[in-house]
Design a protein around this motif. Structure first.
Motif, PDB file in Angstrom:
ATOM      1  N   TRP A 130       0.792  -1.311  -0.081  1.00  0.00           N
ATOM      2  CA  TRP A 130       0.129   0.197   0.182  1.00  0.00           C
ATOM      3  C   TRP A 130       0.936   1.359  -0.067  1.00  0.00           C
ATOM      4  O   TRP A 130       1.904   1.473   0.767  1.00  0.00           O
ATOM      5  CB  TRP A 130      -0.833  -0.083   1.333  1.00  0.00           C
ATOM      6  CG  TRP A 130      -1.926   0.842   1.253  1.00  0.00           C
ATOM      7  CD1 TRP A 130      -2.247   2.241   1.187  1.00  0.00           C
ATOM      8  CD2 TRP A 130      -3.518   0.446   1.467  1.00  0.00           C
ATOM      9  NE1 TRP A 130      -3.341   2.671   1.280  1.00  0.00           N
ATOM     10  CE2 TRP A 130      -4.219   1.606   1.637  1.00  0.00           C
ATOM     11  CE3 TRP A 130      -4.089  -0.832   1.844  1.00  0.00           C
ATOM     12  CZ2 TRP A 130      -5.795   1.503   1.632  1.00  0.00           C
ATOM     13  CZ3 TRP A 130      -5.479  -0.709   1.649  1.00  0.00           C
ATOM     14  CH2 TRP A 130      -6.078   0.298   1.777  1.00  0.00           C
ATOM     15  N   ARG A 156       1.454   1.740  -8.973  1.00  0.00           N
ATOM     16  CA  ARG A 156       0.675   1.065  -9.652  1.00  0.00           C
ATOM     17  C   ARG A 156       1.431  -0.092 -10.709  1.00  0.00           C
ATOM     18  O   ARG A 156       0.589  -1.124 -10.762  1.00  0.00           O
ATOM     19  CB  ARG A 156       0.199   2.069 -10.688  1.00  0.00           C
ATOM     20  CG  ARG A 156      -0.641   3.161 -10.046  1.00  0.00           C
ATOM     21  CD  ARG A 156      -2.137   3.043 -10.413  1.00  0.00           C
ATOM     22  NE  ARG A 156      -2.755   1.831  -9.922  1.00  0.00           N
ATOM     23  CZ  ARG A 156      -3.411   1.797  -8.793  1.00  0.00           C
ATOM     24  NH1 ARG A 156      -3.525   2.878  -8.258  1.00  0.00           N
ATOM     25  NH2 ARG A 156      -4.048   0.591  -8.432  1.00  0.00           N
ATOM     26  N   THR A 161      -2.075  -1.044  -3.719  1.00  0.00           N
ATOM     27  CA  THR A 161      -3.151  -0.340  -3.362  1.00  0.00           C
ATOM     28  C   THR A 161      -2.714   1.197  -3.219  1.00  0.00           C
ATOM     29  O   THR A 161      -1.488   1.597  -2.447  1.00  0.00           O
ATOM     30  CB  THR A 161      -4.149  -0.707  -2.216  1.00  0.00           C
ATOM     31  OG1 THR A 161      -4.580  -1.733  -2.405  1.00  0.00           O
ATOM     32  CG2 THR A 161      -5.068   0.405  -1.658  1.00  0.00           C
ATOM     33  N   SER A 163      -3.694   5.349  -1.873  1.00  0.00           N
ATOM     34  CA  SER A 163      -4.557   6.143  -1.159  1.00  0.00           C
ATOM     35  C   SER A 163      -4.090   7.542  -0.819  1.00  0.00           C
ATOM     36  O   SER A 163      -2.746   7.449  -0.894  1.00  0.00           O
ATOM     37  CB  SER A 163      -5.228   5.495   0.141  1.00  0.00           C
ATOM     38  OG  SER A 163      -4.102   5.528   1.210  1.00  0.00           O
ATOM     39  N   ASP A 191      -6.870   4.206  -5.396  1.00  0.00           N
ATOM     40  CA  ASP A 191      -7.965   3.515  -5.139  1.00  0.00           C
ATOM     41  C   ASP A 191      -8.950   3.986  -4.370  1.00  0.00           C
ATOM     42  O   ASP A 191     -10.148   3.626  -4.270  1.00  0.00           O
ATOM     43  CB  ASP A 191      -7.389   2.139  -4.784  1.00  0.00           C
ATOM     44  CG  ASP A 191      -6.530   1.486  -5.848  1.00  0.00           C
ATOM     45  OD1 ASP A 191      -7.065   1.106  -6.868  1.00  0.00           O
ATOM     46  OD2 ASP A 191      -5.160   1.599  -5.633  1.00  0.00           O
ATOM     47  N   GLN A 287      -9.535  -1.722   6.496  1.00  0.00           N
ATOM     48  CA  GLN A 287      -9.533  -2.534   5.090  1.00  0.00           C
ATOM     49  C   GLN A 287      -8.700  -3.879   5.332  1.00  0.00           C
ATOM     50  O   GLN A 287      -9.178  -4.858   4.622  1.00  0.00           O
ATOM     51  CB  GLN A 287      -9.007  -1.603   4.074  1.00  0.00           C
ATOM     52  CG  GLN A 287      -9.965  -0.491   3.737  1.00  0.00           C
ATOM     53  CD  GLN A 287     -11.301  -0.875   2.912  1.00  0.00           C
ATOM     54  OE1 GLN A 287     -11.339  -0.686   1.812  1.00  0.00           O
ATOM     55  NE2 GLN A 287     -12.383  -1.156   3.606  1.00  0.00           N
TER      56      GLN A 287
END
Length: 336
Positions: A130, A156, A161, A163, A191, A287
């Motif tokens: 992340w 990516r 992920t 944020s 995302d 999450q």
């Protein structure tokens, strides 16, 4: 579990003790904080491996700032030490009718002068799942914006992920590029975003549709239509009673559904700095831990509420402490 990586500036925070005004202070309390790094530290306390990438001056002050976050469980191995100045901010903590006040002194900091090539993002993300960043980072300088752009692209490519807390600070954008020109490209790679209706209008010209029953849902749908990579939009709704009394609730739009928590009542507020960072660290934890968005959102809002009771920028709470609040244990009874 793989790491959550954050990227951004860390500053020294200087505050007069005991809610004094700066004009009264004979001494200042020292701590360190930064919106992105606060998220990493909050996650580390919740048991999620976290790392931070940033740039510090190559001196004792810069080392102290990095060591502060390392002490709180954040992996700082990807930080760069170059330059001469750590950004500062001065915080007067308000009380009752008197609002808190911040004065920034961050011009020409080491982070503002970073060069994008100093960061090998493939190496930074070697053990990551992340990336989290905030809109403050690309606001600081053109090179910081370029480094953010490269970090998102590398994340990516590696399937992380991504944020962002878009966190529009109008007065920070002073280097000749407009937030409205820079932020859309960056947000397109996310995302999950933390974005209020006000930030959506200021940054992207998105307003609630005429006659919309829910302004947050209307704005969230439009954000997702413009930026198809975004799958979730979250935010907090704050009701300020005074500098010492807040009520907050969490909002989320995910999978075509709207979710909202009950209010968390915080009285007295000890320190609200870092409350938003604690919300996003709580949501990321949620999450990664819970099967549903409402569970993650409730956990995140409770984590933010708890941060308001702790001095400093970092949310020094465990997952068990947050879950204790989620379970309705809000009376503050002595735990033995």
């Amino acid at each position: 579990m793989k790491q959550v990586v954050t990227f951004g500036e860390i500053m020294m925070r200087l505050s007069p003790p005991q809610c004094q005004r700066l004009s009264q202070a004979a001494s200042l309390d020292v701590t360190y904080g930064g919106g992105d790094a606060n998220v990493a530290a909050g996650l580390a306390y919740l048991g999620v491996p976290a790392a931070h990438a940033g740039c510090f001056p190559d001196n004792a002050v810069g080392r102290a700032a990095a060591q502060h976050f390392q002490h709180h469980g954040v992996d700082m191995q990807h930080c760069v030490f170059r330059g001469h100045r750590l950004g500062l901010y001065f915080l007067e903590v308000g009380a009752s009718l008197r609002a808190s006040r911040i004065v920034y002194d961050r011009y020409d900091s080491a982070f503002a002068n970073l060069q994008p090539e100093w960061f090998n993002w493939d190496a930074v993300f070697q053990n990551a799942q992340w990336l989290h960043w905030t809109g403050i980072t690309p606001a600081i300088s053109a090179t910081a914006a370029q480094a953010t752009r490269e970090a998102i692209a590398a994340a990516r490519r590696r399937g992380l992920t991504v944020s962002a807390d878009v966190n529009y600070r109008r007065n920070l954008w002073q280097y000749g590029q407009r937030a409205q020109d820079v932020m859309p490209e960056l947000v397109a790679g996310c995302d999950l975003v933390v974005c209020t209706e006000g930030d959506a209008e200021d940054l992207f010209g998105i307003r609630p549709e005429a006659g919309a029953d829910n302004s947050f849902v209307s704005v969230s749908r439009q954000l997702m239509a413009r930026f198809p990579q975004i799958k979730q939009v979250i935010a907090t709704r704050r009701s300020t009673q005074s500098a010492s009394h807040e009520r907050i609730r969490g909002l989320a739009y995910s999978g075509g559904e709207y979710f909202e928590t009950e209010d968390f009542d915080i009285n007295p507020v000890v320190d609200r700095i870092g409350g938003g960072d604690s919300f996003i660290s709580g949501f990321i934890y949620g999450q990664l831990t819970y099967p549903t968005v409402p569970q993650a959102l409730t956990f995140a809002t409770a984590a933010s509420a708890l941060k308001h009771t702790i001095p400093g920028d970092i949310n020094l709470v465990s997952a068990a402490e947050v879950e204790h609040i989620v379970a309705g244990n809000t009376t503050g009874r002595l735990l033995r």
